[in-house]
Write a protein that holds these residues in place. Structure first.
Motif, mmCIF file in Angstrom:
data_model
loop_
_atom_site.group_PDB
_atom_site.id
_atom_site.type_symbol
_atom_site.label_atom_id
_atom_site.label_comp_id
_atom_site.label_asym_id
_atom_site.label_seq_id
_atom_site.Cartn_x
_atom_site.Cartn_y
_atom_site.Cartn_z
ATOM 1 N N UNK A 176 0.827 -1.207 0.000
ATOM 2 C CA UNK A 176 0.000 0.000 0.000
ATOM 3 C C UNK A 176 0.862 1.257 0.000
ATOM 4 N N UNK A 177 1.898 1.274 0.822
ATOM 5 C CA UNK A 177 2.770 2.440 0.883
ATOM 6 C C UNK A 177 3.478 2.672 -0.456
ATOM 7 N N UNK A 178 3.941 1.586 -1.068
ATOM 8 C CA UNK A 178 4.669 1.703 -2.330
ATOM 9 C C UNK A 178 3.748 2.148 -3.471
ATOM 10 N N UNK A 179 2.535 1.610 -3.491
ATOM 11 C CA UNK A 179 1.594 1.995 -4.545
ATOM 12 C C UNK A 179 1.208 3.462 -4.404
ATOM 13 N N UNK A 180 0.965 3.875 -3.176
ATOM 14 C CA UNK A 180 0.592 5.273 -2.932
ATOM 15 C C UNK A 180 1.712 6.203 -3.362
ATOM 16 N N UNK A 181 2.953 5.798 -3.106
ATOM 17 C CA UNK A 181 4.108 6.620 -3.500
ATOM 18 C C UNK A 181 4.200 6.768 -5.016
ATOM 19 N N UNK A 182 3.662 5.781 -5.740
ATOM 20 C CA UNK A 182 3.665 5.825 -7.199
ATOM 21 C C UNK A 182 2.447 6.548 -7.755
ATOM 22 N N UNK A 183 1.572 7.022 -6.850
ATOM 23 C CA UNK A 183 0.408 7.778 -7.281
ATOM 24 C C UNK A 183 -0.737 6.937 -7.796
ATOM 25 N N UNK A 240 -8.951 -0.828 9.612
ATOM 26 C CA UNK A 240 -8.651 0.586 9.816
ATOM 27 C C UNK A 240 -7.181 0.897 9.538
ATOM 28 N N UNK A 241 -6.311 -0.050 9.847
ATOM 29 C CA UNK A 241 -4.893 0.147 9.560
ATOM 30 C C UNK A 241 -4.678 0.277 8.051
ATOM 31 N N UNK A 242 -5.397 -0.509 7.276
ATOM 32 C CA UNK A 242 -5.313 -0.381 5.823
ATOM 33 C C UNK A 242 -5.772 1.008 5.384
ATOM 34 N N UNK A 243 -6.859 1.451 5.967
ATOM 35 C CA UNK A 243 -7.347 2.804 5.640
ATOM 36 C C UNK A 243 -6.286 3.852 5.944
ATOM 37 N N UNK A 244 -5.686 3.753 7.134
ATOM 38 C CA UNK A 244 -4.725 4.764 7.575
ATOM 39 C C UNK A 244 -3.407 4.688 6.813
ATOM 40 N N UNK A 245 -3.072 3.538 6.270
ATOM 41 C CA UNK A 245 -1.834 3.370 5.489
ATOM 42 C C UNK A 245 -2.021 3.747 4.021
ATOM 43 N N UNK A 246 -3.229 4.191 3.670
ATOM 44 C CA UNK A 246 -3.474 4.607 2.292
ATOM 45 C C UNK A 246 -3.745 3.463 1.342
ATOM 46 N N UNK A 247 -4.260 2.341 1.879
ATOM 47 C CA UNK A 247 -4.542 1.187 1.015
ATOM 48 C C UNK A 247 -5.740 1.405 0.100
ATOM 49 N N UNK A 248 -6.585 2.383 0.433
ATOM 50 C CA UNK A 248 -7.815 2.591 -0.317
ATOM 51 C C UNK A 248 -7.854 3.985 -0.943
ATOM 52 N N UNK A 249 -8.789 4.178 -1.848
ATOM 53 C CA UNK A 249 -9.038 5.486 -2.433
ATOM 54 C C UNK A 249 -9.583 6.427 -1.358
ATOM 55 N N UNK A 250 -9.518 7.707 -1.629
ATOM 56 C CA UNK A 250 -10.053 8.695 -0.694
ATOM 57 C C UNK A 250 -11.568 8.538 -0.550
ATOM 58 N N UNK A 251 -12.071 8.817 0.649
ATOM 59 C CA UNK A 251 -13.515 8.872 0.932
ATOM 60 C C UNK A 251 -14.273 7.652 0.415
ATOM 61 N N UNK A 252 -13.910 6.444 0.861
ATOM 62 C CA UNK A 252 -14.597 5.248 0.360
ATOM 63 C C UNK A 252 -16.092 5.226 0.663
ATOM 64 N N UNK A 253 -16.533 5.921 1.721
ATOM 65 C CA UNK A 253 -17.967 5.964 2.008
ATOM 66 C C UNK A 253 -18.749 6.742 0.962
ATOM 67 N N UNK A 254 -18.051 7.539 0.170
ATOM 68 C CA UNK A 254 -18.708 8.294 -0.887
ATOM 69 C C UNK A 254 -18.581 7.662 -2.259
ATOM 70 N N UNK A 255 -17.973 6.479 -2.303
ATOM 71 C CA UNK A 255 -17.758 5.775 -3.574
ATOM 72 C C UNK A 255 -18.640 4.527 -3.622
ATOM 73 N N UNK A 256 -19.407 4.382 -4.689
ATOM 74 C CA UNK A 256 -20.276 3.217 -4.850
ATOM 75 C C UNK A 256 -19.604 2.101 -5.620
ATOM 76 N N UNK A 257 -20.291 0.993 -5.739
ATOM 77 C CA UNK A 257 -19.742 -0.194 -6.406
ATOM 78 C C UNK A 257 -19.337 0.091 -7.842
ATOM 79 N N UNK A 258 -20.197 0.783 -8.590
ATOM 80 C CA UNK A 258 -19.890 1.048 -9.995
ATOM 81 C C UNK A 258 -18.610 1.865 -10.142
ATOM 82 N N UNK A 259 -18.471 2.898 -9.309
ATOM 83 C CA UNK A 259 -17.272 3.718 -9.371
ATOM 84 C C UNK A 259 -16.043 2.917 -8.959
ATOM 85 N N UNK A 260 -16.215 2.055 -7.971
ATOM 86 C CA UNK A 260 -15.129 1.169 -7.537
ATOM 87 C C UNK A 260 -14.667 0.281 -8.684
ATOM 88 N N UNK A 261 -15.618 -0.300 -9.402
ATOM 89 C CA UNK A 261 -15.277 -1.188 -10.510
ATOM 90 C C UNK A 261 -14.703 -0.417 -11.702
#
Length: 423
Positions: A176-183, A240-261
């Motif tokens: 997660x850290x490495x992917x985030x560093x690559x943007x 939550x650790x994944x969330x805090x380490x930047x494993x996910x996109x910003x504001x996942x509660x505002x993103x639906x399944x279609x946008x995720x896919x």
């Protein structure tokens, strides 16, 4: 290899965005009533393919379909129709128990036809029978697919990133850290669609709870275990650790399944922790030639400690008050056939629940079959829960957890309270 018939349980998983369609399949013109079958399903792709094949094999038969793309809308719609006597002959359900459209829940209300005398029913193994039978042991549903949750990868995006698929929990965080560093987003997450909230916890608890303690749910039923005093706490903390380490996109509660896919299919996210059938949605957004693969999602420091959550993904049942019971049973027989199993599994991106020599596993399905073969699979937990309230509490509480309005102990306390509601 062990037959996939030994796999039990299921999860309530499909897609979001409500859209209905009613059609008569391939037959045209007037048809006598004994040649008309009505069918409803959540998600039309695989069901539509099965309907077309059934009509082709039975000239003169018309299947009138109702497809609803949102699980919650579908469940409410069919439940209402069953109560009012207007439900279709055949409809998709969820195996086991745990939600209002699950086998045991519908059976308790007398809404399903007894299918125990059908030829295919006699060949069900004990695990499959457990999630397709009513409380009295009568088979009331045909199992169609095997589903699983894992780390699903956009192969081209991952290759372009130069990163390797993680096989241990420390490697997940480093990835997660490495992917985030690559943007680039490591794992797309769409918690706006409530059913998606459960997928990462199910992946983590497979290795942390249900793999090491196979009888955990039974221990809960016996009053000897609880969510709050188990490794469920560790699993949600890791979420939550994944969330805090930047494993996910910003504001996942505002993103639906279609946008995720869309994010995943287009390669803006390297992966998702998801049901494998979600790839069918990602393909719609992916450039031509994009391929996808799956690996078990780790939760411990050892790859040998990783389990894959596996379940019967889709089952169908017959309305106890079906207008055309004979044709409905014939459709059930088709779904249970090797042809029907392979067709539905291929169309849904799953594996067949029953033996089907025609089915060929790919890079998504083979790891699932390998996990089953090696004894490194567990069952989706919700199908053994005593009522639908536990899952509902889990879904809504995870959204609140990500918003920061509740903490992990509160979530687990709510789930324990819901679990005890009918025990």
């Amino acid at each position: 290899m062990k037959s996939v018939r030994t796999i039990a349980s299921a999860c309530c998983l499909a897609v979001a965005v409500t859209a209905c369609s009613t059609s008569g399949g391939g037959a045209t013109g007037a048809a006598s009533e004994d040649k008309v079958l009505t069918l409803a399903a959540a998600g039309q792709g695989p069901a539509k393919a099965a309907v077309a094949a059934f009509e082709k094999a039975n000239p003169g038969v018309t299947v009138k379909t109702i497809f609803t793309e949102d699980d919650a809308s579908y469940q409410q719609q069919i439940r209402t129709q069953l109560s009012s006597g207007t439900a279709p002959d055949v409809f998709r359900m969820w195996p086991g128990g745990g939600n209002t459209m699950a086998v045991r829940d519908l059976s308790k209300d007398g809404m399903l036809m007894d299918l125990s005398a059908e030829r295919w029913a006699g060949g069900l193994g004990p695990d499959l029978k457990a999630v397709t039978s009513d409380p009295a042991g009568k088979v009331v549903a045909v199992p169609v697919t095997i589903g699983a949750i894992g780390a699903v990868w956009n192969d081209q995006a991952l290759r372009a990133s130069g990163l390797a698929k993680p096989a241990t929990w420390p490697q997940v965080l480093a990835f997660c850290r490495d992917a985030k560093a690559k943007g680039v987003v490591p794992f797309a997450l769409g918690l706006k669609s409530a059913w998606v909230t459960q997928l990462v916890p199910y992946a983590l608890t497979a290795s942390l709870v249900y793999g090491p303690t196979r009888d955990f749910t039974q221990r809960q039923l016996d009053g000897k275990a609880a969510f709050a005093d188990s490794a469920w706490k560790q699993a949600l903390e890791k979420y939550l650790e994944m969330r805090d380490e930047g494993c996910f996109n910003d504001s996942p509660n505002g993103v639906g399944y279609d946008e995720q896919m869309r994010m995943f299919g287009q390669g803006k996210a390297l992966g998702v922790v998801h049901v494998l059938s979600a790839v069918q949605s990602a393909i719609e957004y992916a450039p031509q030639g994009t391929t996808f693969s799956m690996t078990p999602f780790p939760a411990t420091d050892s790859a040998d400690g990783t389990y894959v959550p596996v379940s019967v993904g889709i089952v169908y049942g017959v309305n106890a008050k079906a207008e055309n019971p004979a044709l409905a049973k014939k459709f059930m027989e088709f779904l249970a056939s090797p042809e029907g199993q392979a067709l539905y599994a291929t169309a849904s991106g799953s594996s067949p629940a029953l033996t089907s020599p025609a089915f060929k596993a790919d890079a998504l399905q083979q790891p699932v079959l390998d996990a089953v073969e090696s004894g490194r699979s567990t069952l989706y937990p919700d199908q053994s829960w005593p009522n639908a309230k536990v899952q509902q509490e889990h879904l809504t509480s995870i959204q609140e957890l990500f918003n920061g309005t509740v903490d992990v102990p509160t979530v687990l306390s709510r789930m324990d309270k819901a679990f005890a509601a009918t025990t």
